[in-house]
Scaffold this motif. Sequence first.
Motif, PDB file in Angstrom:
ATOM      1  N   THR A   1       1.592 -12.536  -5.521  1.00 54.52           N
ATOM      2  CA  THR A   1       2.320 -11.353  -5.354  1.00 54.52           C
ATOM      3  C   THR A   1       3.383 -11.134  -6.419  1.00 54.52           C
ATOM      4  OG1 THR A   1       1.780 -11.201  -3.150  1.00 54.52           O
ATOM      5  CG2 THR A   1       3.496  -9.886  -3.882  1.00 54.52           C
TER       6      THR A   1
ATOM      7  N   GLU B   1      -5.584  -8.210  -1.750  1.00 57.40           N
ATOM      8  CA  GLU B   1      -4.593  -7.004  -2.109  1.00 57.40           C
ATOM      9  C   GLU B   1      -4.008  -6.775  -0.849  1.00 57.40           C
ATOM     10  OE1 GLU B   1      -7.202  -3.827  -3.274  1.00 57.40           O
ATOM     11  OE2 GLU B   1      -7.435  -4.745  -5.276  1.00 57.40           O
ATOM     12  N   ALA B   2      -4.226  -6.907   0.477  1.00 57.75           N
ATOM     13  CA  ALA B   2      -3.597  -6.718   1.531  1.00 57.75           C
ATOM     14  C   ALA B   2      -2.445  -7.596   1.771  1.00 57.75           C
ATOM     15  CB  ALA B   2      -4.554  -6.664   2.664  1.00 57.75           C
TER      16      ALA B   2
ATOM     17  N   HIS C   1      -1.179  -9.376  -0.797  1.00 59.55           N
ATOM     18  CA  HIS C   1      -0.034  -9.041  -1.829  1.00 59.55           C
ATOM     19  C   HIS C   1       0.800  -7.718  -1.217  1.00 59.55           C
ATOM     20  CE1 HIS C   1      -2.423 -11.029  -5.250  1.00 59.55           C
ATOM     21  NE2 HIS C   1      -1.945 -11.908  -4.311  1.00 59.55           N
ATOM     22  N   ARG C   2       0.232  -6.752  -0.436  1.00 61.92           N
ATOM     23  CA  ARG C   2       0.889  -5.545  -0.291  1.00 61.92           C
ATOM     24  C   ARG C   2       2.094  -6.182   0.850  1.00 61.92           C
ATOM     25  NH1 ARG C   2      -0.307  -2.264   4.241  1.00 61.92           N
ATOM     26  NH2 ARG C   2       0.522  -0.247   4.248  1.00 61.92           N
TER      27      ARG C   2
ATOM     28  N   CYS D   1       2.433  -4.147   8.169  1.00 63.09           N
ATOM     29  CA  CYS D   1       1.550  -4.507   6.834  1.00 63.09           C
ATOM     30  C   CYS D   1       0.703  -6.010   7.088  1.00 63.09           C
ATOM     31  CB  CYS D   1       2.837  -4.859   6.192  1.00 63.09           C
ATOM     32  SG  CYS D   1       3.538  -3.502   5.376  1.00 63.09           S
TER      33      CYS D   1
ATOM     34  N   GLU E   1       4.728  -8.141  -0.793  1.00 64.10           N
ATOM     35  CA  GLU E   1       5.721  -7.408  -1.418  1.00 64.10           C
ATOM     36  C   GLU E   1       6.604  -6.712  -0.652  1.00 64.10           C
ATOM     37  OE1 GLU E   1       6.002  -3.460  -4.241  1.00 64.10           O
ATOM     38  OE2 GLU E   1       4.013  -4.660  -4.163  1.00 64.10           O
ATOM     39  N   PHE E   2       6.462  -6.250   0.735  1.00 64.21           N
ATOM     40  CA  PHE E   2       7.247  -5.503   1.560  1.00 64.21           C
ATOM     41  C   PHE E   2       8.183  -6.423   2.060  1.00 64.21           C
ATOM     42  CE2 PHE E   2       8.466  -4.054   5.890  1.00 64.21           C
ATOM     43  CZ  PHE E   2       8.577  -3.040   5.628  1.00 64.21           C
TER      44      PHE E   2
ATOM     45  N   LYS F   1       7.518   1.745   6.825  1.00 64.23           N
ATOM     46  CA  LYS F   1       6.722   0.639   7.305  1.00 64.23           C
ATOM     47  C   LYS F   1       7.509  -0.714   8.052  1.00 64.23           C
ATOM     48  CE  LYS F   1       3.271   1.805   4.967  1.00 64.23           C
ATOM     49  NZ  LYS F   1       3.651   3.275   4.707  1.00 64.23           N
TER      50      LYS F   1
ATOM     51  N   HIS G   1       6.023  -2.487  -7.050  1.00 65.87           N
ATOM     52  CA  HIS G   1       4.525  -2.207  -7.418  1.00 65.87           C
ATOM     53  C   HIS G   1       4.019  -1.445  -6.600  1.00 65.87           C
ATOM     54  CE1 HIS G   1       0.705  -3.436  -8.903  1.00 65.87           C
ATOM     55  NE2 HIS G   1       0.254  -3.739  -7.528  1.00 65.87           N
ATOM     56  N   LEU G   2       4.110  -1.637  -5.154  1.00 66.89           N
ATOM     57  CA  LEU G   2       3.353  -0.799  -4.337  1.00 66.89           C
ATOM     58  C   LEU G   2       4.560  -0.106  -3.292  1.00 66.89           C
ATOM     59  CD1 LEU G   2       0.646  -2.785  -2.821  1.00 66.89           C
ATOM     60  CD2 LEU G   2       0.559  -1.077  -4.288  1.00 66.89           C
ATOM     61  N   PHE G   3       5.665  -0.556  -3.469  1.00 65.52           N
ATOM     62  CA  PHE G   3       6.964  -0.083  -2.521  1.00 65.52           C
ATOM     63  C   PHE G   3       8.017   0.278  -3.447  1.00 65.52           C
ATOM     64  CE2 PHE G   3       4.343  -2.602   0.629  1.00 65.52           C
ATOM     65  CZ  PHE G   3       4.229  -1.979   1.568  1.00 65.52           C
TER      66      PHE G   3
END
Length: 554
Positions: free
Chosen positions: A446, A381-382, A384-385, A347, A388-389, A342, A458-460
């Motif tokens: 986030t 959500e996008a 937050h993703r 992102c 987080e990255f 990624k 959480h996602l990563f």
Amino acid sequence: MISPERKLKGLVLLTHSHILYSPFLFLLVSMFLNTLTPKFYVALTGTSSLISGLILIFEWWYFRKYGTSFIEQVSVSHLRPLLGGVDNNSNNSNSSNGDSDSNRQSVSECKVWRNPLNLFRGAEYNRYTWVTGREPLTYYDMNLSAQDHQTFFTCDSDHLRPADAIMQKAWRERNPQARISAAHEALEINEIRSRVEVPLIASSTIWEIKLLPKCATAYILLAEEEATTIAEAEKLFKQALKAGDGCYRRSQQLQHHGSQYEAQHRRDTNVLVYIKRRLAMCARRLGRTREAVKMMRDLMKEFPLLSMFNIHENLLEALLELQAYADVQAVLAKYDDISLPKSATICYTAALLKARAVSDKFSPEAASRRGLSTAEMNAVEAIHRAVEFNPHVPKYLLEMKSLILPPEHILKRGDSEAIAYAFFHLAHWKRVEGALNLLHCTWEGTFRMIPYPLEKGHLFYPYPICTETADRELLPSFHEVSVYPKKELPFFILFTAGLCSFTAMLALLTHQFPELMGVFAKAFLSTLFAPLNFVMEKVESILPSSLWHQLTRI
């Protein structure tokens, strides 16, 4: 006559008996306190303030340099084993395979990558230095670029061609002027004409004039470092393209004749891809965005396996400039995959597209009353993703922190990547109405979703702890590096700061109001000893008086 030894022994026994007798003990303490002058209290509190201040300064310096408290580290390292504590190393050795895999992933995420959108040294970085007097690139960053050039633009057979041999040394030069001079020398060698004898008649010969091929890498160096404008750089890259394309076609025909020819073909391929990509970037800088998009698409079709250059990130930025959001979504559908590494560009571009669908009508007050719709939830959500990255990007997009020129290398999920992304994509976020407002309202949420401390993501994968050190090497000294997660001050720094402030205040008050502070000090000590005095009186009333004499003899 009583000997001195017997006198001393009797005095000691008498003292022991008096100390055991509590009323006399407190009488001695009160007499001692009455003999103290205000100067003693000033000296005591002043000395305590000075010592605690020195400890505070040392603790703060140690924390800024090493990220931990010195007192805490010494306590854990030396005192904890003596008290029977568990060593951290034993815990680490008993960790599960899943934890070790995540650690390996964290280490791999700290790899430094070439910035896909890096600027031109001569036309952009050097111009910044001329105007501001600041160096936008660090030595570590430029050294990484020199290593990249040696990897992609040289091979073992360069000694067979004089110009390539000169360029092999030029890429290792630290002095910019020495590199530029070497590139001109390589081009001058190629201007020499070689004569080949061709016998036409037995009695005579003629000379065929043949030009040696130009040195493409010499043009690349001049375009990168000597050209002072993008237009000059584009002209030099076009000359490099002619030379590089000819070398690529010749090596393509000979690539299967041995490992040496295969290495030459690999090098010529890297040179050609680099030239075409930089030409596309020149077109993008000069406002010919559609032409740049076409060049990038053709390059990705011609060399589909060279994904390490991340040309799709250049394409995404150019498509956003054209506001071709459908094409941007098509590129994301191909590259936003879990198996690919990624990036902040992928992102945050995905977040921008989803925010674009709802941002123009988004209102925090209305959303709090009626709740989030499905489209708004997808956009949040996008975001937050993306946060987080790379949690450093929002402050640059929201202009809470000033931007600088991006470095030539970036650390994924680090501050350097955030700068590189925001430098080119801030305008695209501003162009979408309400997108920055939606980001401002939602990005901090986030951190409530991610576990803290960051053992798990959480996602990563968990956020790597090595980003701060690498970013400090990549970014110039005048830039304040963003740190995530924000380091909390250790307890001992806060405790020492409080102790220093309290004792300093006491010293000042005692110096200004000596009599009043003396009364307070005596009252405080009397109150402090009051519970002990009460206990001793109770013990004395319960135990028989003969027991005290027995204890005295013991």
